[in-house]
Scaffold this motif. Structure first.
Motif, mmCIF file in Angstrom:
data_model
loop_
_atom_site.group_PDB
_atom_site.id
_atom_site.type_symbol
_atom_site.label_atom_id
_atom_site.label_comp_id
_atom_site.label_asym_id
_atom_site.label_seq_id
_atom_site.Cartn_x
_atom_site.Cartn_y
_atom_site.Cartn_z
ATOM 1 N N LEU A 247 0.788 -0.859 -0.073
ATOM 2 C CA LEU A 247 0.232 0.602 -0.077
ATOM 3 C C LEU A 247 0.386 0.939 -0.107
ATOM 4 O O LEU A 247 0.605 2.349 -0.464
ATOM 5 N N ILE A 248 1.863 1.289 0.646
ATOM 6 C CA ILE A 248 2.949 2.416 0.977
ATOM 7 C C ILE A 248 3.470 2.525 -0.571
ATOM 8 O O ILE A 248 3.363 3.389 -0.660
ATOM 9 N N ASP A 249 3.878 1.518 -0.649
ATOM 10 C CA ASP A 249 4.608 1.562 -2.298
ATOM 11 C C ASP A 249 4.120 2.093 -3.712
ATOM 12 O O ASP A 249 4.291 2.395 -4.623
ATOM 13 N N ILE A 250 2.580 2.251 -3.774
ATOM 14 C CA ILE A 250 1.198 1.719 -4.396
ATOM 15 C C ILE A 250 0.496 3.354 -4.358
ATOM 16 O O ILE A 250 -0.210 4.062 -4.710
ATOM 17 N N HIS A 251 1.270 4.001 -2.839
ATOM 18 C CA HIS A 251 1.497 5.612 -2.686
ATOM 19 C C HIS A 251 -0.261 5.626 -2.700
ATOM 20 O O HIS A 251 -1.378 6.326 -2.571
ATOM 21 N N TYR A 252 -0.820 4.952 -1.056
ATOM 22 C CA TYR A 252 -2.455 4.357 -1.500
ATOM 23 C C TYR A 252 -3.077 5.865 0.019
ATOM 24 O O TYR A 252 -2.031 5.991 0.716
ATOM 25 N N ALA A 253 -4.043 5.910 -0.835
ATOM 26 C CA ALA A 253 -4.263 7.348 -0.224
ATOM 27 C C ALA A 253 -5.395 6.973 0.632
ATOM 28 O O ALA A 253 -6.080 8.131 1.744
ATOM 29 N N GLY A 254 -6.412 5.722 0.487
ATOM 30 C CA GLY A 254 -7.463 6.016 1.256
ATOM 31 C C GLY A 254 -7.078 4.851 2.811
ATOM 32 O O GLY A 254 -6.282 5.064 3.746
ATOM 33 N N ASN A 255 -7.703 4.062 3.382
ATOM 34 C CA ASN A 255 -7.879 3.708 5.057
ATOM 35 C C ASN A 255 -7.710 1.738 4.667
ATOM 36 O O ASN A 255 -8.304 1.820 3.718
ATOM 37 N N VAL A 256 -7.232 1.460 5.947
ATOM 38 C CA VAL A 256 -7.883 0.394 5.879
ATOM 39 C C VAL A 256 -8.402 -0.017 7.001
ATOM 40 O O VAL A 256 -8.338 0.323 8.352
ATOM 41 N N ASP A 257 -9.372 -0.616 7.005
ATOM 42 C CA ASP A 257 -10.376 -0.531 7.742
ATOM 43 C C ASP A 257 -10.665 -2.004 7.962
ATOM 44 O O ASP A 257 -11.299 -2.994 6.999
ATOM 45 N N LEU A 258 -10.427 -2.176 9.655
ATOM 46 C CA LEU A 258 -11.205 -3.278 9.690
ATOM 47 C C LEU A 258 -12.160 -3.856 10.215
ATOM 48 O O LEU A 258 -12.971 -3.299 10.759
ATOM 49 N N GLU A 259 -12.256 -4.897 9.289
ATOM 50 C CA GLU A 259 -13.625 -5.945 9.226
ATOM 51 C C GLU A 259 -13.721 -7.153 9.685
ATOM 52 O O GLU A 259 -12.908 -8.453 9.333
ATOM 53 N N TYR A 260 -13.829 -7.047 11.291
ATOM 54 C CA TYR A 260 -13.769 -8.170 12.282
ATOM 55 C C TYR A 260 -15.430 -8.513 12.546
ATOM 56 O O TYR A 260 -16.033 -8.028 13.645
ATOM 57 N N GLU A 261 -15.576 -9.377 12.324
ATOM 58 C CA GLU A 261 -16.644 -9.550 11.645
ATOM 59 C C GLU A 261 -17.017 -11.300 12.376
ATOM 60 O O GLU A 261 -18.297 -11.848 13.083
ATOM 61 N N ILE A 262 -16.308 -11.492 13.311
ATOM 62 C CA ILE A 262 -16.204 -12.924 14.363
ATOM 63 C C ILE A 262 -16.827 -11.896 15.914
ATOM 64 O O ILE A 262 -16.490 -11.195 16.218
ATOM 65 N N PHE A 263 -17.087 -12.802 16.731
ATOM 66 C CA PHE A 263 -17.538 -13.100 18.244
ATOM 67 C C PHE A 263 -18.778 -10.973 17.728
ATOM 68 O O PHE A 263 -18.787 -10.282 18.642
ATOM 69 N N PRO A 264 -19.758 -11.309 17.066
ATOM 70 C CA PRO A 264 -20.573 -10.261 16.966
ATOM 71 C C PRO A 264 -20.736 -9.100 18.317
ATOM 72 O O PRO A 264 -21.361 -8.112 17.989
ATOM 73 N N ASP A 265 -20.762 -10.141 19.169
ATOM 74 C CA ASP A 265 -21.767 -10.111 20.276
ATOM 75 C C ASP A 265 -20.923 -9.324 21.139
ATOM 76 O O ASP A 265 -20.520 -8.666 22.647
ATOM 77 N N ASN A 266 -19.045 -9.194 21.203
ATOM 78 C CA ASN A 266 -18.340 -8.791 21.944
ATOM 79 C C ASN A 266 -17.018 -9.010 21.275
ATOM 80 O O ASN A 266 -15.934 -9.181 21.930
ATOM 81 N N PRO A 267 -17.134 -7.852 19.887
ATOM 82 C CA PRO A 267 -15.812 -8.215 19.293
ATOM 83 C C PRO A 267 -14.607 -7.315 19.706
ATOM 84 O O PRO A 267 -13.908 -7.323 19.637
ATOM 85 N N MET A 268 -15.164 -6.735 20.531
ATOM 86 C CA MET A 268 -14.008 -5.466 21.619
ATOM 87 C C MET A 268 -12.740 -6.150 21.827
ATOM 88 O O MET A 268 -11.524 -5.473 21.075
ATOM 89 N N PRO A 269 -12.339 -6.789 22.476
ATOM 90 C CA PRO A 269 -11.157 -7.918 22.734
ATOM 91 C C PRO A 269 -10.424 -8.081 21.718
ATOM 92 O O PRO A 269 -9.520 -8.063 21.559
#
Lengths: 289, 289
Positions: A247-269
């Motif tokens: 991403l750094i090499d391609i000069h990416y200007a966007g975001n890296v968004d964590l999409e954590y799909e497991i443990f939907p009732d307690n995702p924070m840990p």
């Protein structure tokens, strides 16, 4: 000395004005030298959250979680910013902004109907929210019509690949082939987990897509072929440093968004663990997150 | 491809035979190239736990926590391996080994009395436990007698600096000055937090101490002058990548033991976050942890 504090820096970011400084791009040469001055280069990778992660929680809880994570970058799912009633979209989006967040994208939003009304409603939604990018799940057929709206609204569409089960776009390579001749504001939201499951190397896909990478959905898998094997980022087989380097090499200007799909009732840990690992990777590469 | 899995690798380590492979030293040139092959170099830094972190929990809980953290390296505090009764030391140590752990050090152990009996009892304790290194808090006066026992037992002593409040050894520089002419098995356990609070740069201290660095106690501080400001590693001002780089440069063969002193009744959230960050740093430097 050492008055720059990770947490303080992020808190300052949340307060406003200086957010763009985090997106300054640094060469890998600079990175290699950074150990000697204790890693004072701002990170070129902005870590955000795909709010789908918190789909079982309301907007107020989402705000609390984002503050705990010390990140301002938010890819909002409609559960946290409903499309209707239309007159509530702007004030609801304002609530997130007032809490210090930058609304980087909306979605994933499905475009299954090749009809102006359906597509216009979704672009009006993003316009009202002041969101510049749609994470989209279109059919192939709808793409020409979608492009018309991208041009009219100046809102981008990052097509999210969903892996082998996705009959439209299993891999970012399928997205690239389909958007090649379309407006440059149409490109990929590379979901690195689904990409790997589709048999595509996410690092190679990022390098191939280059300026067509408009968003990243980050996750990790214990087994690169199994959807059910999702784990916290850093606990699986995902080549996170190589992804960041690409991403750094391609000069990416966007975001890296964590999409954590497991443990939907307690995702924070798992979310906290994932963020700590990703921030560690950036620190190890010589950047201050 | 990508069949090397972080967790699996650590589990294999726990099972035995291959632990030494983790200590292979790699040059920073190798590190710089590692992104291209998705970071397959084993980490030269071994992350362990100072069991003082879990002082409010018994040995069984400690074993559970260590397994959750996927690390075999254990610096045992006497709360988890009591010095008395003496005939229970060996079987209690065996219980940790049977659970898959490597007992890397004992301590911190105080040496306040310049008397053979007191010192011999503590070396006998380590000998019975099969532990090769004492994390020690001696007085200056006791050092010559301590050296006699180091030679007799071939058990090292890493003198733990405790910061500005420590009238014997506030900084690793004080340790270095005192041990310069002593047996090379006497050296520093550099507590990076207490070192910073003593006004000494931990990175410079590591480079200066070189082969006298026998152990590292890792922590982080939001304010490098305040003991009460301890935070999870990665959330504060500690220059973790520069510390790891310095340890790799001096060909450090010991362990980096997390000593997380806050939230003693619920340390795991911060411990997990600290480990994720440190493993991320190593990954970002091109190593597979």
């Amino acid at each position: 000395m050492r008055s720059m504090n990770y947490s303080m820096t992020r808190r300052n970011l949340l307060r406003g004005g200086t957010m763009l400084t985090a997106s300054a791009f640094l060469s890998s040469t600079t990175s290699a030298l950074a150990y000697d001055n204790h890693s004072t280069n701002s990170s070129p990778i902005r870590l955000g959250i795909a709010s789908y992660t918190f789909r079982n929680f309301d907007a107020d809880h989402l705000i609390g979680f984002m503050k705990e994570l010390n990140t301002p970058y938010l890819n909002l799912k409609d559960v946290h910013l409903p499309m209707t009633p239309a007159d509530q979209v702007a004030p609801r989006a304002a609530k997130f902004r007032d809490a210090g967040f930058k609304l980087t994208a909306a979605g994933t939003i499905t475009f299954a109907k090749d009809e102006d009304d359906d597509i216009r409603m979704k672009f009006e939604y993003c316009k009202a929210a002041g969101i510049p990018l749609i994470i989209g799940a279109p059919t192939h057929q709808v793409l020409p019509r979608l492009e018309k709206f991208v041009k009219e609204y100046n809102i981008g569409v990052a097509i999210h690949n969903h892996g082998p089960e996705d009959k439209n776009f299993p891999s970012p390579l399928d997205v690239l082939a389909a958007v090649e001749k379309l407006d440059p504001r149409i490109g990929c939201c590379i979901d690195v987990g689904h990409t790997m499951r589709a048999g595509t190397d996410p690092v190679a896909a990022i390098r191939k897509a280059g300026p067509r990478v408009l968003d990243i959905h980050m996750k990790d898998l214990a087994d690169g072929t199994k959807k059910e094997s999702q784990v916290a980022v850093g606990d699986g087989v995902m080549p996170v440093p190589a992804i960041f380097k690409a991403l750094i090499d391609i000069h990416y200007a966007g975001n890296v968004d964590l999409e954590y799909e497991i443990f939907p009732d307690n995702p924070m840990p798992g979310v906290i663990k994932s963020f700590a690992f990703m921030r560690g990777v950036l620190a190890g590469m010589g950047y201050k997150g």
